[in-house]
Design an enzyme around this catalytic site. Structure first.
Site, mmCIF file in Angstrom:
data_model
loop_
_atom_site.group_PDB
_atom_site.id
_atom_site.type_symbol
_atom_site.label_atom_id
_atom_site.label_comp_id
_atom_site.label_asym_id
_atom_site.label_seq_id
_atom_site.Cartn_x
_atom_site.Cartn_y
_atom_site.Cartn_z
ATOM 1 N N SER A 1 49.592 45.635 37.637
ATOM 2 C CA SER A 1 49.355 44.247 37.260
ATOM 3 C C SER A 1 49.911 43.240 38.258
ATOM 4 O O SER A 1 49.317 43.042 39.302
ATOM 5 C CB SER A 1 49.927 44.021 35.856
ATOM 6 O OG SER A 1 49.258 42.961 35.244
ATOM 7 N N ASP B 1 44.402 41.529 51.398
ATOM 8 C CA ASP B 1 43.184 40.776 51.709
ATOM 9 C C ASP B 1 43.395 39.777 52.839
ATOM 10 O O ASP B 1 42.491 39.543 53.648
ATOM 11 C CB ASP B 1 42.683 40.039 50.467
ATOM 12 C CG ASP B 1 41.897 40.953 49.537
ATOM 13 O OD1 ASP B 1 41.826 42.163 49.822
ATOM 14 O OD2 ASP B 1 41.355 40.456 48.532
ATOM 15 N N LYS C 1 45.742 47.908 36.422
ATOM 16 C CA LYS C 1 45.643 46.974 35.296
ATOM 17 C C LYS C 1 45.212 45.608 35.813
ATOM 18 O O LYS C 1 46.020 44.828 36.291
ATOM 19 C CB LYS C 1 46.958 46.848 34.529
ATOM 20 C CG LYS C 1 46.789 45.959 33.298
ATOM 21 C CD LYS C 1 48.081 45.735 32.571
ATOM 22 C CE LYS C 1 47.821 44.839 31.354
ATOM 23 N NZ LYS C 1 47.335 43.502 31.722
#
Length: 472
Positions: A313, A324, A338
């Site tokens: 999470s 990214d 998650k």
């Protein structure tokens, strides 16, 4: 419902999940929904009446309604749930990093409590509870038939009181019984050390209210006395998540200002949000920027982020954002996966419901739900491969009724090839059990010579430094 003025978001595992108030209009204030399903409600009323009139023992109305609400939520997905007054209080207290209990992140499997991960420096961790353990009895109470909330409630209690856990463990022929003494669990959110000249290690164990400020303080400590860092390891292994704004702030500590960190998307307009590396998206209840102590050099120091199957999470938000934006090399094993957001809606009587309302996405638009973050470089937990405890670790995709990944086909990511493994040298220990010469110890001491993943991360940073020096 009128007292519920805000909805809160949770992005952690069941026990570690925590609240973050975003002042979103309450569900009760939204536009009217289509008419109620009269036929189905009539059936519900008939069943209700049959129980009230004919069940072998009297049942209170309150209990029946509560059970109905709990059943509606628990059958949606693994993270939606009804929170009674105690569970709601525990959820709120957990954001402060201090609560009473055993120190276990848990889920549910086949009606039993399954250990996701023991929390460091807690009774469960010291007693040897392992990821993948199935708890089938709490003292003399069978777990079968209990909801996860009820089981967690039984494990929590007053400090210095004992509880016996009966455990099924893969590879063991007999159940294991452990008696643990409850403690006030104080989770230290951030840890750090200068592992050797020029190289630092910072570990986030859980995302709490004070995590951002603590991170800034720890990173500043690595630079004290004129120290210069050639590389930094951000360790998110076995971090089950926590506060969303904590994940945004930790990401912002190492990213350029105002770049996207994470976005959420759901059926309502309130669920469609975008969060950036800016003060207003991570600051909570303070006038000062919690990153004010962060050295400017932290924005550019070469970084490796360590993750594994216990990174969930909020941890995945950070790893995904840094990956990214090509700010850090992600090293380790596939994360938990998650990628859903829970809204917590307070109800009368200090109760609440925790409802999955959105999925979250990395800056490039990847959904992590039921997939996780794929490391740039896969490094298993030992030279021989994944340790036995890690092999039994569950992930989001293993949970019953988990949400699917809605963008997996749109944004496929090739799995990196794992590094070559040296064949294990097997033998037998004194008890006659098979063992591997290089298997991880039961309780790994992070950032030490015995921490194989960390050593590989450190070697990578040193290699990057050598390449950088040659390029100059």
């Amino acid at each position: 419902m009128s007292k519920a003025k805000t909805i809160s978001l949770t992005v952690g595992a069941f026990v570690a999940g925590a609240l973050i108030s975003l002042h979103i209009p309450a569900l009760a204030e939204k536009e009217a929904k289509p008419g109620l399903p009269i036929d189905e409600l009539r059936t519900f009323a008939e069943v209700y009446s049959a129980i009230k009139q004919g069940y072998v023992e009297p049942v209170e109305d309150k209990k029946m309604i509560t059970n109905a609400i709990s059943g509606m939520l628990s059958n949606l997905d693994p993270h939606s749930a009804y929170l009674d007054a105690d569970a709601f209080k525990d959820l709120q207290v957990g954001t402060q990093g201090e609560f009473g209990g055993l120190g276990i992140e848990v889920g549910m499997e086949d009606g039993l409590v399954k250990v996701v991960s023991p929390i460091e420096d807690t009774p469960a961790y010291r007693a040897g509870v392992k990821a993948g353990d199935l708890i089938f009895k709490l003292d003399e109470t069978p777990v079968k038939g209990l909801t996860l909330s009820e089981a967690v409630k039984k494990m929590r209690g007053k400090p210095k009181t004992p509880i016996k856990l009966s455990i099924i463990r893969k590879g063991e022929t007999k159940p294991i019984e452990l008696t643990l003494i409850r403690e006030v669990i104080k989770v230290q959110s951030v840890k750090s050390k200068l592992v050797e000249p020029g190289y630092g290690w910072v570990r986030v164990t859980q995302f709490q209210e004070n995590t951002i400020a603590e991170l800034a303080k720890h990173v500043a400590g690595l630079y004290k006395d004129g120290n210069k860092l050639n590389g930094l390891v951000l360790d998110l292994r076995n971090d089950p998540g926590g506060l969303l704004h904590g994940a945004i702030g930790v990401s912002a500590a190492f990213l350029p200002p105002d770049v996207k960190v994470v976005s959420t998307d759901g059926r309502t307009e309130d669920a469609k949000q975008e969060f950036k590396a800016r003060t207003q998206d991570y600051q909570r209840g303070t006038k000062e920027d919690p990153l004010k102590l962060l050295p400017v050099e932290a924005k550019n120091v070469p970084m490796v982020v360590l993750v594994n199957g216990g990174s969930a999470s909020a941890s995945e938000i950070v790893a995904g954002a840094l990956q990214d934006h090509k700010r850090a090399v992600i090293v380790g094993t596939q994360t938990f996966g998650k990628g859903s957001v829970q809204s917590v809606l307070p109800l009368p009587g200090n109760t609440a419901i925790k409802l999955t309302t959105a999925r979250y996405y990395t800056p490039s638009g990847r959904s992590i739900q039921a997939k996780g973050i794929t490391p740039d470089i896969i490094v298993e937990e030992s030279a021989n491969g994944t340790a036995a405890g890690a092999a039994m670790r569950i992930r989001e995709a293993d949970l019953d009724r988990h949400l699917t990944n809605d963008r997996d086909k749109e944004t496929p990511k090739a799995e990196p090839k794992p590094q070559a493994k040296t064949p294990a040298k097997s033998g037998k220990d004194k008890g006659g059990k098979e063992e591997s010469e290089d298997e991880l110890p039961p309780r790994l001491e992070y950032a030490t010579k015995s921490d194989y993943q960390f050593q590989q991360a450190l070697n990578l940073l040193k290699g990057l430094q050598i390449m950088q020096n040659k390029a100059q």
